[in-house]
Scaffold this active site. Structure first.
Site, mmCIF file in Angstrom:
data_model
loop_
_atom_site.group_PDB
_atom_site.id
_atom_site.type_symbol
_atom_site.label_atom_id
_atom_site.label_comp_id
_atom_site.label_asym_id
_atom_site.label_seq_id
_atom_site.Cartn_x
_atom_site.Cartn_y
_atom_site.Cartn_z
ATOM 1 N N GLU A 158 0.808 -1.078 -0.141
ATOM 2 C CA GLU A 158 0.060 0.035 -0.069
ATOM 3 C C GLU A 158 0.794 1.310 -0.110
ATOM 4 O OE1 GLU A 158 -1.378 3.253 1.036
ATOM 5 O OE2 GLU A 158 -2.009 2.471 2.963
ATOM 6 N N CYS B 60 -1.754 8.681 3.191
ATOM 7 C CA CYS B 60 -1.826 8.273 1.551
ATOM 8 C C CYS B 60 -3.136 8.430 1.027
ATOM 9 C CB CYS B 60 -1.368 6.718 1.532
ATOM 10 S SG CYS B 60 0.086 6.308 2.065
#
Length: 453
Positions: free
Chosen positions: A227, A261
């Site tokens: 990720e 993120c």
């Protein structure tokens, strides 16, 4: 490893880094523990996870204060992070058995064919500092419950969080060795990953870090889940509820100091509502309280590190030099600590840092578009593909356009977020694989077909 408070610049703790012998002992303990842990009944593993959730809730204030001291997260958000971790434990404690139930297949008369989900072994988790508890728990809760054992290599600026997370599982009653922490620098990750006792790895972090782990794991044919970064679009169409869009957009860009993120980073606004959106957006940015992260009144704390703040400011300056306009913010605050103000940029040129790179801080790039077609084209004009948020009062329109956005998840009239009930992950330079939900718990299992004649 030094623990330094980014709000004051003061070192408040020191931790001894693990040496070669420590790492070796940890790996040996992991593989030995795995042999017995994998045989533990799943219901017992679920009960232990439920106990871990209780430990998190019982100690949430202490854990939150440690988080805030190490990386600057406002205390109210730190408490919420611990509570979310407990929720993830509750979720898998309740649903792991259903997620891991054998899948039965059509087969000839008199035979039985099913797929069972066996654990792989020790899993290395390379985790970031921005959500120092949540990132770890969302790896540990499913993977340990599936029968794997965990090896945490946490970010070097949150060593206290790394050690306390080990405490969570110990206090919950987990056997020693099911969850271990490696206090090592990034330079030692490759050696750990190449060790035969490590069977898989997961990483949340930067693109370069992800590529390095993927390359090393690939050479040794080890499964990985990555990720990575994101530059999430926040699309506001002409029929959007502007009040809710502005309120949510401000939170989506500035929560955790903008260090996420899946934070909204590129605000793509229809020309019919652009001026009103920008005016209200800037007003809300300027109303945020930037200050002591230990204060309940604080909305935005310091950036996690002075060097990271300097990188963010370099991106803003380069974008302005390229032609972007600063409507508010734009310069580090003249005060002690790594404080950067909530910043809004407009007239953002294509290819400048605010447009093409991930800005990991409270900096919003705002764009004006003529219609939904241009909005979707701009939303997809990025090498990232983690999440997206789309705002429209027409839910059918939203669902149609969501299918056209290149991202791992699209939230309509809601902020992009991770939720233990649904799969989470990205595409393109934002990584691969999925965390959370049934998809997440099955990433690190052997899908073993068992045919009985």
């Amino acid at each position: 490893m030094d623990a330094v408070n980014p709000a004051t610049g003061e070192q408040f703790a020191e931790y001894t880094e693990d040496d070669y012998a420590d790492v070796e002992a940890t790996l040996e303990t992991a593989i030995e523990t795995f042999e017995s842990w994998r045989e533990r009944p799943l219901r017992e593993r679920e009960e232990l996870l439920a106990a871990a959730g209780d430990v998190l809730r019982e100690n949430k204030r202490r854990y939150a204060e440690l988080m805030t001291k190490e990386m600057g997260k406002p205390i109210s958000q730190a408490v919420a992070e611990v509570e979310k971790c407990a929720w993830a434990c509750d979720h898998y404690a309740e649903h792991a058995s259903a997620y891991l139930e054998a899948d039965h297949h059509p087969s000839p008369p008199g035979t039985s064919v099913k797929t069972v989900h066996d654990p792989l072994g020790p899993v290395l988790a390379v985790m970031p500092w921005n959500f120092p508890f949540w990132q770890v728990i969302r790896f540990a809760a499913p993977y340990l419950t599936a029968g794997n054992v965990g090896l945490l290599k946490h970010a070097s600026n949150v060593p206290g969080c790394a050690m306390v997370l080990k405490e969570v599982f110990r206090e919950a009653g987990y056997p020693e060795g099911v969850f271990q922490t490696l206090l090592v620098g990034s330079s030692k990750v490759e050696d750990v990953l190449t060790d035969n006792r490590v069977r898989a790895a997961t990483l949340t972090g930067s693109g370069p870090a992800g590529r390095a782990v993927a390359e090393t794991a690939g050479k040794h044919l080890k499964k990985t889940v990555l990720e990575l970064g994101g530059s999430d679009p926040f699309v506001v169409l002409d029929d959007a509820d502007l009040g809710r869009a502005v309120e949510t957009g401000v939170q989506a860009r500035t929560q955790n100091g903008g260090q996420s993120c899946i934070a909204a980073k590129r605000f793509i606004v229809h020309e019919a509502v652009y001026d009103e959106f920008v005016d209200r957006f800037v007003d809300e940015f300027e109303s945020l309280t930037v200050g002591d992260p230990m204060s309940e009144a604080t909305d935005v704390g310091p950036q996690a590190d002075p060097d990271l703040m300097a990188q963010l400011h370099d991106q803003v300056e380069a974008s302005v030099k390229a032609g972007a306009t600063v409507l508010t913010g734009g310069d580090p605050l003249d005060r002690e600590g790594a404080f950067y103000p909530p910043t809004v940029l407009t007239d953002v040129p294509k290819g400048c840092p605010a447009d093409a790179e991930e800005t990991f801080g409270p900096v919003a790039a705002v764009y004006e578009v003529a219609d939904e077609t241009e909005a979707i084209e701009l939303a997809n004009d990025t090498r990232f593909g983690l999440g997206a948020s789309l705002w429209t009062d027409d839910r059918k329109r939203g669902q149609r356009l969501a299918r056209e956005i290149d991202a791992g998840c699209v939230y309509i009239n809601e902020m992009t977020k991770s939720d233990p009930r649904v799969p989470f992950g990205g595409i393109k330079d934002s990584g691969y694989g999925r965390e959370l939900s049934e998809a997440g718990i099955k990433e690190f299992v052997n899908w073993k077909t068992v045919w009985v004649q």
